[in-house]
Design a protein around this motif. Structure first.
Motif, PDB file in Angstrom:
ATOM      1  N   TYR A 135      -7.065 -29.664   3.671  1.00 37.58           N
ATOM      2  CA  TYR A 135      -7.711 -30.757   3.072  1.00 37.58           C
ATOM      3  C   TYR A 135      -6.727 -31.899   2.296  1.00 37.58           C
ATOM      4  CZ  TYR A 135     -10.310 -35.009   3.406  1.00 37.58           C
ATOM      5  OH  TYR A 135     -11.210 -36.273   3.680  1.00 37.58           O
ATOM      6  N   PRO A 137      -6.792 -35.534   2.196  1.00 35.30           N
ATOM      7  CA  PRO A 137      -7.385 -37.014   2.254  1.00 35.30           C
ATOM      8  C   PRO A 137      -6.770 -37.975   2.838  1.00 35.30           C
ATOM      9  CG  PRO A 137      -6.496 -36.799  -0.564  1.00 35.30           C
ATOM     10  CD  PRO A 137      -5.812 -35.706   1.095  1.00 35.30           C
ATOM     11  N   LYS A 139      -7.336 -41.113   4.758  1.00 36.16           N
ATOM     12  CA  LYS A 139      -9.186 -41.928   4.874  1.00 36.16           C
ATOM     13  C   LYS A 139      -8.071 -43.312   5.311  1.00 36.16           C
ATOM     14  CE  LYS A 139     -12.091 -38.921   3.425  1.00 36.16           C
ATOM     15  NZ  LYS A 139     -12.797 -38.811   4.560  1.00 36.16           N
ATOM     16  N   SER A 149      -3.638 -45.185   2.166  1.00 40.33           N
ATOM     17  CA  SER A 149      -4.164 -43.584   1.737  1.00 40.33           C
ATOM     18  C   SER A 149      -3.148 -42.851   1.249  1.00 40.33           C
ATOM     19  CB  SER A 149      -5.861 -43.561   3.151  1.00 40.33           C
ATOM     20  OG  SER A 149      -6.223 -42.026   2.579  1.00 40.33           O
ATOM     21  N   ARG A 153      -3.763 -41.478  -1.710  1.00 39.15           N
ATOM     22  CA  ARG A 153      -4.227 -40.422  -2.099  1.00 39.15           C
ATOM     23  C   ARG A 153      -3.440 -39.007  -1.764  1.00 39.15           C
ATOM     24  NH1 ARG A 153     -10.020 -41.453  -1.232  1.00 39.15           N
ATOM     25  NH2 ARG A 153      -9.713 -39.627   0.405  1.00 39.15           N
TER      26      ARG A 153
END
Length: 231
Positions: A135, A137, A139, A149, A153
């Motif tokens: 995944y 992340p 956002k 992001s 991230r």
């Protein structure tokens, strides 16, 4: 697909502070090599990968050295690595980013392009539901929120520093309903940092050269590819 012209690529490299060496380039998931061909003449050695056998044949026909998709890094390190519209299509994007970082030559540049908003879709993956096994992340609302992001991230935890980014129109092959699709690609130019270093998206929002948005790249004409005469 068409992501950037030679002129646009050179301006991105110059804006990121890259002055060479221009010994080696690898384009991962290069397709038929159309984008690779725009910049190939800038490098002494050009490598490419693709999972599709017909695309590998097309790459070899263009005289690029085709590497195994599982062992491409063994031919590194590379001065420049292209990862264009691949992170949202691969099964293990975090693993790939770590491999990309370790395969950069000292002072090298990693060029990542992504269609935003981020919408991953894996054609063939371990899960079997077209969702990635790892995944990312990503956002945030709006373009700048998603870019921040990605920087904070995704790239920063892997010690990949964003030097410059730009939004470019992305011309990609269509389907039975439409011949071509015109999307917005965000192109990041990254460099590897020591694993202990961290930074945030606020750095590229300053007026300092490091990490700034490069807004003045020439836009290619819709449906056509700009030609670059720079040798």
């Amino acid at each position: 697909m068409h992501v950037f012209s030679c002129e646009q690529f050179q301006k991105l490299m110059a804006s990121s502070g890259f002055r060479g060496p221009w010994h080696s380039l690898v384009d991962l998931g290069a397709g038929d090599g159309a984008t690779t061909a725009h910049v190939a003449h800038l490098f002494e050695k050009v490598y490419a990968t693709d999972i599709s056998a017909p695309m590998r044949w097309a790459l070899a026909k263009k005289k690029f050295t085709v590497l195994d998709v599982e062992k491409w890094y063994e031919s590194g390190p590379f001065d420049v690595i292209l990862c264009l519209n691949l992170l949202d299509r691969c099964d293990r994007p975090n693993t790939l980013l770590r491999r990309l970082k370790s395969s950069l030559a000292p002072g090298g540049r990693l060029v990542v392009a992504l269609v935003l908003p981020f919408s991953p879709y894996v054609e063939v993956g371990e899960r079997g539901d077209h969702k990635p096994s790892e995944y990312l992340p990503v956002k945030g609302n709006g373009l700048e929120g998603q870019i921040a992001s990605l920087v904070d991230r995704v790239f920063a935890p892997l010690s990949l520093r964003c030097l410059v980014w730009s939004k470019l129109p992305y011309l990609c092959e269509g389907d039975l309903g439409q011949a071509y699709y015109f999307l917005d690609d965000v192109v990041f130019v990254l460099e590897a940092q020591p694993d202990s270093s961290r930074y945030s998206a606020s750095e590229w929002m300053d007026t300092e050269p490091s990490g700034r948005e490069f807004r003045n790249l020439p836009q290619q004409q819709t449906g056509y590819e700009r030609k670059c005469n720079t040798a």
